[in-house]
Design a protein around this motif. Structure first.
Motif, PDB file in Angstrom:
ATOM      1  N   LEU A  15      76.664 -27.690  19.400  1.00 23.05           N
ATOM      2  CA  LEU A  15      78.025 -28.185  19.275  1.00 23.05           C
ATOM      3  C   LEU A  15      79.002 -27.170  19.875  1.00 23.05           C
ATOM      4  O   LEU A  15      78.857 -25.951  19.662  1.00 23.05           O
ATOM      5  CB  LEU A  15      78.385 -28.412  17.804  1.00 23.05           C
ATOM      6  N   PRO A  16      80.022 -27.620  20.597  1.00 23.24           N
ATOM      7  CA  PRO A  16      80.994 -26.674  21.154  1.00 23.24           C
ATOM      8  C   PRO A  16      81.818 -26.031  20.060  1.00 23.24           C
ATOM      9  O   PRO A  16      82.235 -26.693  19.087  1.00 23.24           O
ATOM     10  CB  PRO A  16      81.863 -27.553  22.057  1.00 23.24           C
ATOM     11  N   ALA A  17      82.048 -24.752  20.169  1.00 23.76           N
ATOM     12  CA  ALA A  17      82.893 -24.057  19.201  1.00 23.76           C
ATOM     13  C   ALA A  17      84.355 -24.371  19.498  1.00 23.76           C
ATOM     14  O   ALA A  17      84.770 -24.329  20.660  1.00 23.76           O
ATOM     15  CB  ALA A  17      82.655 -22.558  19.257  1.00 23.76           C
ATOM     16  N   PRO A  18      85.161 -24.690  18.491  1.00 28.90           N
ATOM     17  CA  PRO A  18      86.579 -25.011  18.708  1.00 28.90           C
ATOM     18  C   PRO A  18      87.327 -23.839  19.321  1.00 28.90           C
ATOM     19  O   PRO A  18      87.008 -22.691  19.057  1.00 28.90           O
ATOM     20  CB  PRO A  18      87.077 -25.331  17.298  1.00 28.90           C
ATOM     21  N   VAL A  65      75.636 -24.017  16.540  1.00 28.12           N
ATOM     22  CA  VAL A  65      75.120 -24.990  15.577  1.00 28.12           C
ATOM     23  C   VAL A  65      74.625 -26.206  16.352  1.00 28.12           C
ATOM     24  O   VAL A  65      75.318 -26.699  17.248  1.00 28.12           O
ATOM     25  CB  VAL A  65      76.232 -25.416  14.587  1.00 28.12           C
ATOM     26  N   ALA A  66      73.440 -26.693  16.008  1.00 24.61           N
ATOM     27  CA  ALA A  66      72.865 -27.817  16.738  1.00 24.61           C
ATOM     28  C   ALA A  66      72.316 -28.867  15.781  1.00 24.61           C
ATOM     29  O   ALA A  66      71.525 -28.536  14.888  1.00 24.61           O
ATOM     30  CB  ALA A  66      71.756 -27.343  17.672  1.00 24.61           C
ATOM     31  N   ALA A 116      82.539 -23.409  14.423  1.00 28.06           N
ATOM     32  CA  ALA A 116      83.458 -22.271  14.447  1.00 28.06           C
ATOM     33  C   ALA A 116      82.923 -21.123  13.606  1.00 28.06           C
ATOM     34  O   ALA A 116      83.025 -19.949  13.989  1.00 28.06           O
ATOM     35  CB  ALA A 116      84.832 -22.711  13.943  1.00 28.06           C
ATOM     36  N   ALA A 117      82.345 -21.450  12.442  1.00 31.44           N
ATOM     37  CA  ALA A 117      81.797 -20.402  11.581  1.00 31.44           C
ATOM     38  C   ALA A 117      80.645 -19.680  12.268  1.00 31.44           C
ATOM     39  O   ALA A 117      80.548 -18.451  12.230  1.00 31.44           O
ATOM     40  CB  ALA A 117      81.338 -21.025  10.259  1.00 31.44           C
ATOM     41  N   ALA A 118      79.769 -20.444  12.913  1.00 37.18           N
ATOM     42  CA  ALA A 118      78.634 -19.824  13.604  1.00 37.18           C
ATOM     43  C   ALA A 118      79.092 -18.986  14.785  1.00 37.18           C
ATOM     44  O   ALA A 118      78.524 -17.915  15.066  1.00 37.18           O
ATOM     45  CB  ALA A 118      77.664 -20.911  14.064  1.00 37.18           C
ATOM     46  N   ALA A 119      80.124 -19.458  15.481  1.00 36.63           N
ATOM     47  CA  ALA A 119      80.605 -18.736  16.664  1.00 36.63           C
ATOM     48  C   ALA A 119      81.101 -17.341  16.312  1.00 36.63           C
ATOM     49  O   ALA A 119      81.053 -16.432  17.148  1.00 36.63           O
ATOM     50  CB  ALA A 119      81.711 -19.542  17.347  1.00 36.63           C
ATOM     51  N   ARG A 168      83.199 -35.203  12.082  1.00 36.80           N
ATOM     52  CA  ARG A 168      83.568 -34.393  13.245  1.00 36.80           C
ATOM     53  C   ARG A 168      84.244 -33.091  12.811  1.00 36.80           C
ATOM     54  O   ARG A 168      84.012 -32.032  13.408  1.00 36.80           O
ATOM     55  CB  ARG A 168      84.456 -35.209  14.181  1.00 36.80           C
ATOM     56  N   ASN A 169      85.050 -33.160  11.764  1.00 39.68           N
ATOM     57  CA  ASN A 169      85.715 -31.950  11.282  1.00 39.68           C
ATOM     58  C   ASN A 169      84.711 -30.957  10.698  1.00 39.68           C
ATOM     59  O   ASN A 169      84.814 -29.739  10.941  1.00 39.68           O
ATOM     60  CB  ASN A 169      86.763 -32.311  10.237  1.00 39.68           C
ATOM     61  N   THR A 170      83.766 -31.444   9.902  1.00 43.82           N
ATOM     62  CA  THR A 170      82.803 -30.526   9.303  1.00 43.82           C
ATOM     63  C   THR A 170      81.876 -29.936  10.359  1.00 43.82           C
ATOM     64  O   THR A 170      81.490 -28.766  10.271  1.00 43.82           O
ATOM     65  CB  THR A 170      81.975 -31.218   8.208  1.00 43.82           C
ATOM     66  N   ARG A 171      81.539 -30.716  11.367  1.00 48.94           N
ATOM     67  CA  ARG A 171      80.738 -30.173  12.469  1.00 48.94           C
ATOM     68  C   ARG A 171      81.530 -29.094  13.215  1.00 48.94           C
ATOM     69  O   ARG A 171      80.970 -28.039  13.572  1.00 48.94           O
ATOM     70  CB  ARG A 171      80.316 -31.293  13.423  1.00 48.94           C
ATOM     71  N   ALA A 172      82.806 -29.345  13.452  1.00 46.06           N
ATOM     72  CA  ALA A 172      83.624 -28.351  14.142  1.00 46.06           C
ATOM     73  C   ALA A 172      83.768 -27.084  13.300  1.00 46.06           C
ATOM     74  O   ALA A 172      83.744 -25.957  13.833  1.00 46.06           O
ATOM     75  CB  ALA A 172      85.005 -28.936  14.458  1.00 46.06           C
ATOM     76  N   GLU A 173      83.909 -27.257  11.983  1.00 43.35           N
ATOM     77  CA  GLU A 173      84.025 -26.102  11.100  1.00 43.35           C
ATOM     78  C   GLU A 173      82.736 -25.286  11.125  1.00 43.35           C
ATOM     79  O   GLU A 173      82.774 -24.045  11.188  1.00 43.35           O
ATOM     80  CB  GLU A 173      84.325 -26.566   9.680  1.00 43.35           C
ATOM     81  N   ALA A 174      81.587 -25.957  11.099  1.00 41.38           N
ATOM     82  CA  ALA A 174      80.312 -25.248  11.152  1.00 41.38           C
ATOM     83  C   ALA A 174      80.157 -24.520  12.482  1.00 41.38           C
ATOM     84  O   ALA A 174      79.694 -23.370  12.529  1.00 41.38           O
ATOM     85  CB  ALA A 174      79.159 -26.233  10.955  1.00 41.38           C
TER      86      ALA A 174
END
Length: 365
Positions: free
Chosen positions: A362-365, A89-90, A80-83, A72-78
């Motif tokens: 994925l939602p951006a943090p 990121v999907a 955020a980076a894309a945002a 979940r953390n790495t997905r959130a990081e990805a």
């Protein structure tokens, strides 16, 4: 004895949030992200073959709770980076919408384009790779030889790529069909020993067909960079819980196989050609139809085959403390469906492939 460590690499599509179409911003996302460089364990964000992709990696984990948190953390990081670049990121195994992907500006990838042509263009696909710690190459090869019958069910439970170039492919995992176009991909015969595995790899390289050892794209292999066995058969999972399930089953398979090897158990006598049939069926219908049962190599309901897989690795799951979680995670995916079922449900409800892609973002943090 403590459980083997397990880590997961996930590949994602980079999308335009408004249209759902893939965006070629992978390099820019990495350049704008301060923590993009992976650490020694492979954790972090990296680029991929195409600029419309991003890859993440977890650190080695002992428990499924730790692994789930890292995923979940790495997905959130990805996300955020894309945002930062206005992208999303999907976790989609293939793009639902038509796309003409662009190859990342890396010399090795340019050589791949020169050698493999349109096959490279078609490889905008996203998988999930599970790494399990091994004590030696000999132990790893013993496990490789013994997990072969159970790899197709892992593809079935992760299936998340029903659409291809704007159409329903008729497969729950069309990514697996596209991936099979590589000459070095797919099922494999037993190697017998670490020396046998090394001779196989060296023989493949001697044919001058693939560029390097990194292109030995077997469904499972020994990692070049880490002391791990790497299982590469799964689609990237729509739900991180499904990735945890796949990882737990892979760890259970490796531990069960090593124990069997140490006890003097032989390698299951199944032909590679039959394993290819099993993989095709798994990619065709996921968990909604029949799979080939490794006890008989005859069709059986997917839930029965997955139940047999859990039973096969039950002792390893129990000793790792994973059994309760695996039972719950498997029941969950069978109840709600795989990513492929989710994608088709969104398409049926909305009539829009753009909505399918947007639903997965994925939602951006």
């Amino acid at each position: 004895m403590s459980a083997r460590t397990v880590g997961v690499e996930e590949e994602f599509l980079l999308l335009d949030p408004g249209s759902g179409r893939p965006r070629a911003v992978g390099g820019a996302v990495l350049a704008a992200w301060d923590s993009a460089e992976p650490d020694a364990d492979g954790a972090g964000l990296t680029g991929e073959l195409h600029r419309e992709q991003l890859e993440t990696g977890t650190r080695p984990c002992r428990t499924l709770d730790e692994l789930g948190a890292q995923l979940r953390n790495t997905r959130a990081e990805a996300a955020a980076a894309a945002a930062r670049l206005g992208a999303a990121v999907a976790p989609l195994g293939t793009s639902p919408l038509p796309v003409e992907p662009t190859v990342s500006p890396v010399e090795r990838y340019a050589r791949m384009v020169q050698r493999f042509g349109i096959t490279v263009d078609d490889q905008l696909t996203c998988g999930c790779h599970v790494h399990v710690a091994i004590d030696s190459a000999e132990e790893g090869v013993a496990a490789l030889d013994r997990i072969r019958p159970w790899l197709a069910p892992l593809l079935a439970v992760s299936a998340n790529s029903p659409f291809w170039q704007g159409a329903d492919s008729g497969h729950d995992s069309f990514r697996s069909q596209v991936w099979s176009r590589w000459p070095s991909a797919g099922a494999y015969a037993p190697f017998g020993s670490a020396q046998g595995y090394r001779e196989f790899v060296d023989g493949v390289l001697a044919t001058d067909t693939v560029l390097d050892e990194g292109m030995v794209y077997l469904d499972a292999r020994l990692s070049r960079d880490h002391p791990t066995l790497e299982v590469r058969v799964a689609d990237v999972c729509r739900d991180p819980d499904d990735a945890v399930l796949v990882a737990a089953l892979v760890r259970g398979l490796v531990e069960t196989a090593v124990r069997g090897w140490r006890a003097g158990d032989g390698v299951p006598p199944v032909r590679t050609e039959v394993l290819r049939l099993a993989a095709w069926r798994a990619g065709r219908s996921g968990v909604t139809g029949d799979l080939l049962h490794p006890a008989t190599w005859r069709p059986a309901p997917a839930a029965d085959v997955l139940g047999a897989l859990v039973a096969h690795v039950a002792d390893a799951l129990d000793e790792a403390g994973d059994r309760t979680a695996v039972d719950a995670l498997l029941a969950g995916v069978l109840a709600r469906g795989t990513g492929a079922q989710r994608q088709r449900a969104v398409r049926e409800r909305t009539g829009s492939l753009a909505a399918v892609a947007q639903d997965a973002a994925l939602p951006a943090p």
